[in-house]
Design a protein around this motif. Structure first.
Motif, PDB file in Angstrom:
ATOM      1  N   VAL A  74      13.504  11.605 -24.984  1.00 47.79           N
ATOM      2  CA  VAL A  74      14.899  11.190 -24.815  1.00 47.79           C
ATOM      3  C   VAL A  74      15.001   9.703 -25.123  1.00 47.79           C
ATOM      4  O   VAL A  74      14.393   8.870 -24.442  1.00 47.79           O
ATOM      5  CB  VAL A  74      15.401  11.496 -23.395  1.00 47.79           C
ATOM      6  N   LEU A  75      15.774   9.360 -26.146  1.00 47.46           N
ATOM      7  CA  LEU A  75      15.938   7.976 -26.566  1.00 47.46           C
ATOM      8  C   LEU A  75      17.123   7.314 -25.877  1.00 47.46           C
ATOM      9  O   LEU A  75      17.112   6.109 -25.623  1.00 47.46           O
ATOM     10  CB  LEU A  75      16.120   7.915 -28.092  1.00 47.46           C
ATOM     11  N   GLU A  76      18.149   8.107 -25.580  1.00 44.85           N
ATOM     12  CA  GLU A  76      19.345   7.582 -24.923  1.00 44.85           C
ATOM     13  C   GLU A  76      20.049   8.713 -24.192  1.00 44.85           C
ATOM     14  O   GLU A  76      20.089   9.841 -24.683  1.00 44.85           O
ATOM     15  CB  GLU A  76      20.288   6.955 -25.960  1.00 44.85           C
ATOM     16  N   HIS A  77      20.589   8.417 -23.020  1.00 42.43           N
ATOM     17  CA  HIS A  77      21.270   9.426 -22.197  1.00 42.43           C
ATOM     18  C   HIS A  77      22.466   8.762 -21.543  1.00 42.43           C
ATOM     19  O   HIS A  77      22.315   7.770 -20.822  1.00 42.43           O
ATOM     20  CB  HIS A  77      20.308   9.985 -21.143  1.00 42.43           C
ATOM     21  N   GLU A  78      23.679   9.287 -21.789  1.00 47.24           N
ATOM     22  CA  GLU A  78      24.876   8.690 -21.227  1.00 47.24           C
ATOM     23  C   GLU A  78      25.836   9.764 -20.712  1.00 47.24           C
ATOM     24  O   GLU A  78      25.841  10.892 -21.184  1.00 47.24           O
ATOM     25  CB  GLU A  78      25.592   7.831 -22.281  1.00 47.24           C
ATOM     26  N   ARG A  79      26.662   9.407 -19.724  1.00 44.35           N
ATOM     27  CA  ARG A  79      27.675  10.280 -19.175  1.00 44.35           C
ATOM     28  C   ARG A  79      28.955  10.104 -20.000  1.00 44.35           C
ATOM     29  O   ARG A  79      29.496   9.005 -20.094  1.00 44.35           O
ATOM     30  CB  ARG A  79      27.900   9.937 -17.715  1.00 44.35           C
ATOM     31  N   CYS A  80      29.425  11.206 -20.606  1.00 43.38           N
ATOM     32  CA  CYS A  80      30.630  11.152 -21.446  1.00 43.38           C
ATOM     33  C   CYS A  80      31.893  11.410 -20.635  1.00 43.38           C
ATOM     34  O   CYS A  80      32.949  10.850 -20.928  1.00 43.38           O
ATOM     35  CB  CYS A  80      30.558  12.202 -22.555  1.00 43.38           C
ATOM     36  N   TYR A  81      31.784  12.285 -19.652  1.00 38.79           N
ATOM     37  CA  TYR A  81      32.945  12.647 -18.841  1.00 38.79           C
ATOM     38  C   TYR A  81      32.470  12.937 -17.433  1.00 38.79           C
ATOM     39  O   TYR A  81      31.441  13.597 -17.231  1.00 38.79           O
ATOM     40  CB  TYR A  81      33.656  13.872 -19.424  1.00 38.79           C
ATOM     41  N   ASP A  82      33.217  12.447 -16.432  1.00 37.27           N
ATOM     42  CA  ASP A  82      32.779  12.588 -15.048  1.00 37.27           C
ATOM     43  C   ASP A  82      33.966  12.970 -14.174  1.00 37.27           C
ATOM     44  O   ASP A  82      34.476  12.161 -13.404  1.00 37.27           O
ATOM     45  CB  ASP A  82      32.157  11.272 -14.571  1.00 37.27           C
ATOM     46  N   GLY A  83      34.425  14.211 -14.332  1.00 40.87           N
ATOM     47  CA  GLY A  83      35.507  14.732 -13.514  1.00 40.87           C
ATOM     48  C   GLY A  83      35.005  15.862 -12.647  1.00 40.87           C
ATOM     49  O   GLY A  83      33.871  15.826 -12.151  1.00 40.87           O
ATOM     50  N   PHE A  84      35.835  16.901 -12.429  1.00 39.80           N
ATOM     51  CA  PHE A  84      35.379  18.085 -11.689  1.00 39.80           C
ATOM     52  C   PHE A  84      34.161  18.680 -12.391  1.00 39.80           C
ATOM     53  O   PHE A  84      33.183  19.067 -11.774  1.00 39.80           O
ATOM     54  CB  PHE A  84      36.507  19.112 -11.614  1.00 39.80           C
ATOM     55  N   PHE A  85      34.230  18.754 -13.730  1.00 41.31           N
ATOM     56  CA  PHE A  85      33.068  19.062 -14.539  1.00 41.31           C
ATOM     57  C   PHE A  85      32.529  17.763 -15.122  1.00 41.31           C
ATOM     58  O   PHE A  85      33.201  16.727 -15.095  1.00 41.31           O
ATOM     59  CB  PHE A  85      33.431  20.038 -15.666  1.00 41.31           C
ATOM     60  N   LYS A  86      31.334  17.828 -15.662  1.00 38.40           N
ATOM     61  CA  LYS A  86      30.708  16.640 -16.229  1.00 38.40           C
ATOM     62  C   LYS A  86      30.135  16.977 -17.604  1.00 38.40           C
ATOM     63  O   LYS A  86      29.785  18.120 -17.877  1.00 38.40           O
ATOM     64  CB  LYS A  86      29.604  16.113 -15.305  1.00 38.40           C
ATOM     65  N   MET A  87      30.038  15.938 -18.446  1.00 38.87           N
ATOM     66  CA  MET A  87      29.465  16.109 -19.767  1.00 38.87           C
ATOM     67  C   MET A  87      28.585  14.903 -20.085  1.00 38.87           C
ATOM     68  O   MET A  87      28.982  13.762 -19.859  1.00 38.87           O
ATOM     69  CB  MET A  87      30.548  16.277 -20.829  1.00 38.87           C
ATOM     70  N   ASP A  88      27.378  15.173 -20.584  1.00 37.72           N
ATOM     71  CA  ASP A  88      26.434  14.123 -20.959  1.00 37.72           C
ATOM     72  C   ASP A  88      26.132  14.197 -22.452  1.00 37.72           C
ATOM     73  O   ASP A  88      26.238  15.267 -23.072  1.00 37.72           O
ATOM     74  CB  ASP A  88      25.127  14.259 -20.179  1.00 37.72           C
ATOM     75  N   PHE A 123      27.355  20.307 -21.439  1.00 35.21           N
ATOM     76  CA  PHE A 123      28.292  20.537 -20.339  1.00 35.21           C
ATOM     77  C   PHE A 123      27.468  20.850 -19.093  1.00 35.21           C
ATOM     78  O   PHE A 123      26.648  21.773 -19.104  1.00 35.21           O
ATOM     79  CB  PHE A 123      29.192  21.719 -20.710  1.00 35.21           C
ATOM     80  N   LEU A 124      27.639  20.057 -18.044  1.00 38.19           N
ATOM     81  CA  LEU A 124      26.824  20.185 -16.831  1.00 38.19           C
ATOM     82  C   LEU A 124      27.528  21.039 -15.798  1.00 38.19           C
ATOM     83  O   LEU A 124      28.705  20.804 -15.486  1.00 38.19           O
ATOM     84  CB  LEU A 124      26.529  18.808 -16.240  1.00 38.19           C
ATOM     85  N   ARG A 125      26.808  22.008 -15.264  1.00 43.07           N
ATOM     86  CA  ARG A 125      27.369  22.855 -14.216  1.00 43.07           C
ATOM     87  C   ARG A 125      26.333  23.091 -13.131  1.00 43.07           C
ATOM     88  O   ARG A 125      25.140  23.219 -13.402  1.00 43.07           O
ATOM     89  CB  ARG A 125      27.798  24.215 -14.779  1.00 43.07           C
ATOM     90  N   THR A 126      26.818  23.173 -11.894  1.00 49.05           N
ATOM     91  CA  THR A 126      25.942  23.508 -10.773  1.00 49.05           C
ATOM     92  C   THR A 126      25.500  24.964 -10.891  1.00 49.05           C
ATOM     93  O   THR A 126      26.208  25.803 -11.429  1.00 49.05           O
ATOM     94  CB  THR A 126      26.696  23.298  -9.445  1.00 49.05           C
ATOM     95  N   LYS A 127      24.322  25.255 -10.370  1.00 44.96           N
ATOM     96  CA  LYS A 127      23.779  26.612 -10.447  1.00 44.96           C
ATOM     97  C   LYS A 127      24.720  27.634  -9.803  1.00 44.96           C
ATOM     98  O   LYS A 127      25.308  27.387  -8.738  1.00 44.96           O
ATOM     99  CB  LYS A 127      22.422  26.656  -9.741  1.00 44.96           C
ATOM    100  N   ALA A 128      24.863  28.774 -10.456  1.00 43.58           N
ATOM    101  CA  ALA A 128      25.651  29.885  -9.925  1.00 43.58           C
ATOM    102  C   ALA A 128      24.725  31.031  -9.535  1.00 43.58           C
ATOM    103  O   ALA A 128      23.622  31.166 -10.071  1.00 43.58           O
ATOM    104  CB  ALA A 128      26.668  30.363 -10.963  1.00 43.58           C
ATOM    105  N   VAL A 129      25.167  31.835  -8.604  1.00 51.64           N
ATOM    106  CA  VAL A 129      24.390  32.995  -8.146  1.00 51.64           C
ATOM    107  C   VAL A 129      25.330  34.196  -8.081  1.00 51.64           C
ATOM    108  O   VAL A 129      26.471  34.087  -7.632  1.00 51.64           O
ATOM    109  CB  VAL A 129      23.758  32.742  -6.762  1.00 51.64           C
ATOM    110  N   ALA A 130      24.853  35.338  -8.560  1.00 47.80           N
ATOM    111  CA  ALA A 130      25.657  36.567  -8.573  1.00 47.80           C
ATOM    112  C   ALA A 130      24.881  37.696  -7.912  1.00 47.80           C
ATOM    113  O   ALA A 130      23.649  37.648  -7.805  1.00 47.80           O
ATOM    114  CB  ALA A 130      26.029  36.944 -10.006  1.00 47.80           C
TER     115      ALA A 130
END
Length: 396
Positions: A202-216, A238-245
């Motif tokens: 990983v050369l660079e890592h940035e947060r693009c959007y930080d709302g209810f959902f997040k994007m890096d 697109f970042l999401r918390t783990k889901a369970v079904a």
């Protein structure tokens, strides 16, 4: 003083070596917590978390130590809220915060196996010096040399699995669970070279959007199959918390329970937004996957769940999302499932459907069930129904 010892490991699978460490530590603590890792620090592949928890529970059934013994799933919760591994320092810090209010005289300790006691190994632990300063460490002696890797070699070898040979390394109940669930079967595909997270830079890592959902956004390189490295790649995730079904199954009545609710994603994709699904939810802080599906089953369908059987873990859309989904099969009494459910505060409007297993498979064949978790769970049920009826014998 109430002393709790923490023994963390992949437990992939739990061995008689782990048993020996537990027996050595049992006289020093009032309670030992067995904590399976949710994500390997070096990206190594493990059996699904739910299977490793179940193997540990099977192990506990065979032991009678002079202290209490519990399996903790806290790492699953910690890992669900981070893309990084859960290190020992992080685990002990989280457990101290979680257990401190319940035990005013708590002394939390770390149980260190003989392999990790090797100075060359221990010095590589994240914040090892701070662990030594903050928590007492019990170090087990090397009395037997059974390792999880020894069992995996036997299980993944070309010859038929020798149960007696396995039972020299693993407790009998663990062997029974492995064989019943066909764990560690050798891969049908020879993936050489086999890459993991260490083969990504990983050369660079940035947060693009930080709302209810997040994007890096990542700038990265990875190894190529023909050798060498790729040029620098830009990837947004697109970042999401783990889901369970959970698929609710009534073996006695040969029925399953489905829920129907509005889904904005289906609407945006041009499908009918009222979808037939299995019970599901997003992990909350401090909640295990098993606790989540039991809670969601009551909220969405009014169901109390008996035994929970692990189905699988998978990534729904790994090309653009970090979302991880874990599926269980839950044994229920479908006669109690009816009506309309959901939390008013969350705008939920959920209708319950009880159908026969044959009807559900017809819906699947006709394409009326078109979300991944429901399709995967029903196909698993179709493959495993004879075994479930034999093992859980609804006629008893």
């Amino acid at each position: 003083m109430f002393r709790i010892g923490v023994l963390g490991s992949a437990f992939d699978p739990p061995t008689k070596g782990h048993v020996d460490v537990i027996e050595q530590a049992a006289t020093r603590f009032d309670l030992i917590l067995l904590v399976p890792s949710a994500r390997h620090a070096f990206g190594k592949r493990s059996q699904p978390f739910a299977h490793r928890v179940a193997m540990l529970q099977a192990l506990c059934e065979t032991l009678n130590p002079p202290c209490a013994l519990e399996v903790s799933t806290i790492e699953a919760t910690l890992a669900a809220n981070s893309n990084s591994p859960v290190y020992t320092f992080d685990l002990l810090t989280a457990l101290e915060a979680q257990l401190g209010p319940a035990y005013s005289n708590l002394e939390l300790g770390f149980i260190r196996g003989p392999d990790n006691a090797d100075p060359k190994v221990w010095q590589n632990f994240y914040r090892a010096a701070e662990i030594e300063q903050h928590w007492p460490i019990f170090t087990a002696k090397q009395r037997i040399r059974f390792r999880s890797s020894d069992a995996r070699v036997l299980l993944q070898g070309p010859a038929r699995v020798d149960r007696d040979a396995l039972c020299t390394i693993l407790p009998d109940r663990v062997v029974d669970y492995i064989l019943a669930n066909d764990l560690y079967a050798p891969s049908a595909l020879n993936r050489v070279p086999h890459y993991n997270q260490q083969d990504v830079q990983v050369l660079e890592h940035e947060r693009c959007y930080d709302g209810f959902f997040k994007m890096d956004r990542y700038q990265l390189q990875h190894r190529r199959f023909a050798g060498g490295w790729t040029h620098t790649l830009s990837r947004e995730i697109f970042l999401r918390t783990k889901a369970v079904a959970m698929l609710p199954v009534d073996l006695q009545r040969q029925q399953i329970v489905l829920v129907e609710q509005f889904r904005i994603g289906a609407y945006a994709a041009g499908f009918s937004p009222w979808m037939l699904e299995i019970v599901a939810g997003i992990l909350e802080d401090g909640e295990s996957p098993e606790e989540l599906v039991r809670r969601e089953a009551m909220e969405e369908a009014g169901l109390e769940v008996g035994a929970l059987l692990p189905v699988c873990q998978y990534l729904p859309s790994p090309g653009g999302s970090s979302e991880e989904l874990e599926i269980f099969c839950g044994l229920v009494d479908a006669s109690t499932a009816q009506g309309i459910h959901g939390l008013e505060a969350e705008g939920e409007d959920i209708r319950v459907h009880v159908v026969s297993i044959d009807q559900a498979l017809d819906l699947l064949q006709d394409g009326e069930l078109n979300n991944a978790a429901t399709i995967i769970a029903l196909q698993w049920l179709q493959l495993n129904l004879p075994r479930l009826l034999k093992e859980h014998n609804p006629c008893d």
